[in-house]
Design an enzyme around this catalytic site. Structure first.
Site, PDB file in Angstrom:
ATOM      1  N   HIS A   1      -7.968  -4.053  -0.713  1.00 24.30           N
ATOM      2  CA  HIS A   1      -7.495  -5.175  -0.765  1.00 24.30           C
ATOM      3  C   HIS A   1      -8.527  -6.097  -1.698  1.00 24.30           C
ATOM      4  O   HIS A   1      -8.422  -7.141  -1.853  1.00 24.30           O
ATOM      5  CB  HIS A   1      -7.389  -6.049   0.464  1.00 24.30           C
ATOM      6  CG  HIS A   1      -6.635  -5.500   1.558  1.00 24.30           C
ATOM      7  ND1 HIS A   1      -7.313  -4.572   2.382  1.00 24.30           N
ATOM      8  CD2 HIS A   1      -5.307  -5.241   1.793  1.00 24.30           C
ATOM      9  CE1 HIS A   1      -6.332  -4.013   3.384  1.00 24.30           C
ATOM     10  NE2 HIS A   1      -5.431  -4.573   2.798  1.00 24.30           N
TER      11      HIS A   1
ATOM     12  N   HIS B   1       0.921  -1.242  -0.054  1.00 25.33           N
ATOM     13  CA  HIS B   1       0.068   0.123   0.071  1.00 25.33           C
ATOM     14  C   HIS B   1       0.846   1.257  -0.095  1.00 25.33           C
ATOM     15  O   HIS B   1       0.417   2.254   0.374  1.00 25.33           O
ATOM     16  CB  HIS B   1      -0.820   0.091   1.207  1.00 25.33           C
ATOM     17  CG  HIS B   1      -1.770  -1.031   1.528  1.00 25.33           C
ATOM     18  ND1 HIS B   1      -2.827  -1.549   0.548  1.00 25.33           N
ATOM     19  CD2 HIS B   1      -1.851  -1.934   2.486  1.00 25.33           C
ATOM     20  CE1 HIS B   1      -3.507  -2.646   0.930  1.00 25.33           C
ATOM     21  NE2 HIS B   1      -3.056  -2.850   1.989  1.00 25.33           N
TER      22      HIS B   1
END
Lengths: 333, 333
Positions: free
Chosen positions: B218, B56
């Site tokens: 996700h 991320h």
């Protein structure tokens, strides 16, 4: 085409509207959003302008700000701005000390910047130019003047911008930019195409397991297309091209820019940098300044480039200086 | 799989090596590269830690630095770090004033941070926690505790980090983070999947002309999948979800974060921001702080999110404060 846009014709101007709404430190002149300038020019300072096609953010306009550039003329996606737009930027940023153009080695840009130089001369504005040609893949040694300018132009902006903030004259700022140019080399690799909004489909095809070393930031042909290898041998192959041209001796210092072309995760850029650093360490070369991220993109193209600036004391000092633009921030060290 | 990597098993640790080689302001403790901390903790300051899965960037570790966080425990791609790793970070960053955990609302992270809190208690380190849950798409009003934490956690880090630099106590820093949490809302939209290195293929399929509003970082399900629309009506639909929950009155101030999920060009984020700004202006809401770029990504996922922080005077001041991390730089205003 999977893009966040409205009418593709308005892509560049709506992007520019967004940038002006987000940042009060920049504005535009001549009622033309594509004539992008620093809102508060600094009296007496050498002005520095760049320009080129859109679709490369933060290149070109992203480097307009404190410690970097004073203005940029912005074209359509991958299209040169006009000489008139460059002239308008030039007139605004000239604060009596003249203007330096720093731009990439592309035919359209050269024609328009040369014409802008002549037009500026008629307005009694002194203009010098330095043309970035850092891409080692785009022509052989001895024909550097044929090479494209790519991400390494960042080092020219940074060096010249800091020199101008120090109060150097136009000739001195140009000398610094020219030196940074002579000491900068870049090599890139592309994994996917980009999509130009008004065209709406990929600019070229590349196989699902292929890479192209040396591809240009507009999709220009590279030097080899082959199966994608692991990161470390890929970096080794890329860096061989750079090591072949610049004699980095033990104890020398370098600045490194690992640039993502748009669609490559930041994580992967650090994996590439790790290997670049290992290769420099093997040669006992000091990596003194590092920038990793997206500095010159091709829309959503997956890929990366590595640029190396061979430092001397002056360039080392200029790299360390403060810069503060809407797209690039650097605290002085 | 088109990625720059070596053995996928080493993806996270080689990325971390690259980060440490690039930045001397950060280091790791307990001989574990995944226990990421600021190299020079500030005596007497409340420590702030976060943590979560890799993949991320710049979330999570990218916000460790001056004016932001003091440490982060880093897991595998999309995997929580362990309680022991969090404890090691906690022990190092505790400077006698206690530690605040700020992390996203995911089951694995909650279990491990709760366990780390108990372990820290046995070491006589006082820990408080604030759990980010800004994603309005992930549950309905009244069930905010079920919502995922996404890009809006940036505002919690910024507010708490600045509060801690000001010398506030642990309870005060937690109060500020809790307030920022209550006043932050995010909505996202995804256009493509990402590829987890150890899996090597897209996590999910999405049609060539489809988008999914509300998809998690996700790849968690969103609230609607449909044909991609033009940018302005898309932003209108997204912002309706945020306007339905926070009562922004004429004259109020907001901070806006337009976040790219990894594969979306910066140009497009500015086109989205342009419309967000128009909607705020129609309501006479003052857009006082703006960040546009990649702040919380999902590898190479194409897509974006908009986060809004409803300011008060205190949050306005904290947003304006200096921050200087390897991944996020902000000059004080």
């Amino acid at each position: 085409m999977k893009k966040f846009l409205n009418d593709p014709k308005n892509f560049v101007d709506e992007m520019l509207e967004g940038i002006y709404l987000a940042n009060s430190d920049v504005t535009y002149v001549n009622d033309d959003k594509r004539c992008y300038v620093k809102a508060s020019p600094k009296p007496g300072k050498v002005g520095i302008a760049t320009g080129g096609g859109s679709g490369h953010l933060p290149l070109f306009l992203g480097y307009v700000g404190e410690g970097m550039l004073d203005g940029a003329a912005v074209g359509g996606v991958f299209q040169s701005p006009s000489a008139e737009q460059m002239l308008e930027v030039t007139k605004y940023i000239d604060q009596g000390a003249g203007v330096l153009y720093i731009y990439g080695n592309y035919t359209g840009d050269i024609i328009n910047f040369d014409m802008a130089t002549e037009l500026a001369d008629m307005e009694d504005i002194k203009v010098l130019s330095v043309v970035g040609n850092d891409d080692v893949a785009s022509s052989v040694v001895g024909e550097e003047h044929k090479r494209r300018g790519v991400a390494g132009i960042f080092f020219l902006y940074k060096a010249a911008g800091a020199a101008s903030e120090e109060g150097m004259s136009l000739e001195e700022v140009a000398r610094v930019a020219e030196k940074a140019k002579d000491r900068t080399r870049t090599i890139g690799v592309a994994l996917s195409s980009c999509v130009i909004p008004e065209i709406g489909k990929p600019s070229f095809e590349i196989g699902a397991d292929e890479m192209e070393i040396g591809m240009g930031i507009h999709g220009e042909n590279g030097i080899s297309r082959k199966k994608l290898t692991a990161a470390d041998p890929l970096v080794d192959e890329m860096m061989d091209k750079i090591f072949a041209e610049q004699d980095y001796k033990a104890g020398d210092g370098v600045a490194i820019l690992v640039n993502g072309l748009g669609g490559t995760p930041l994580e992967e850029l650090y994996i590439l940098f790790r290997r670049v650093h290992q290769l420099m360490s093997e040669r006992k070369v000091n990596v003194k300044h590092v920038w990793i991220g997206e500095f010159a993109t091709s829309m959503e193209m997956a890929g990366a480039s590595v640029s190396v600036l061979h430092l001397d004391d002056e360039l080392d000092r200029l790299m360390a200086a403060k810069a503060d633009t809407p797209f690039f921030k650097h605290f002085a060290k």
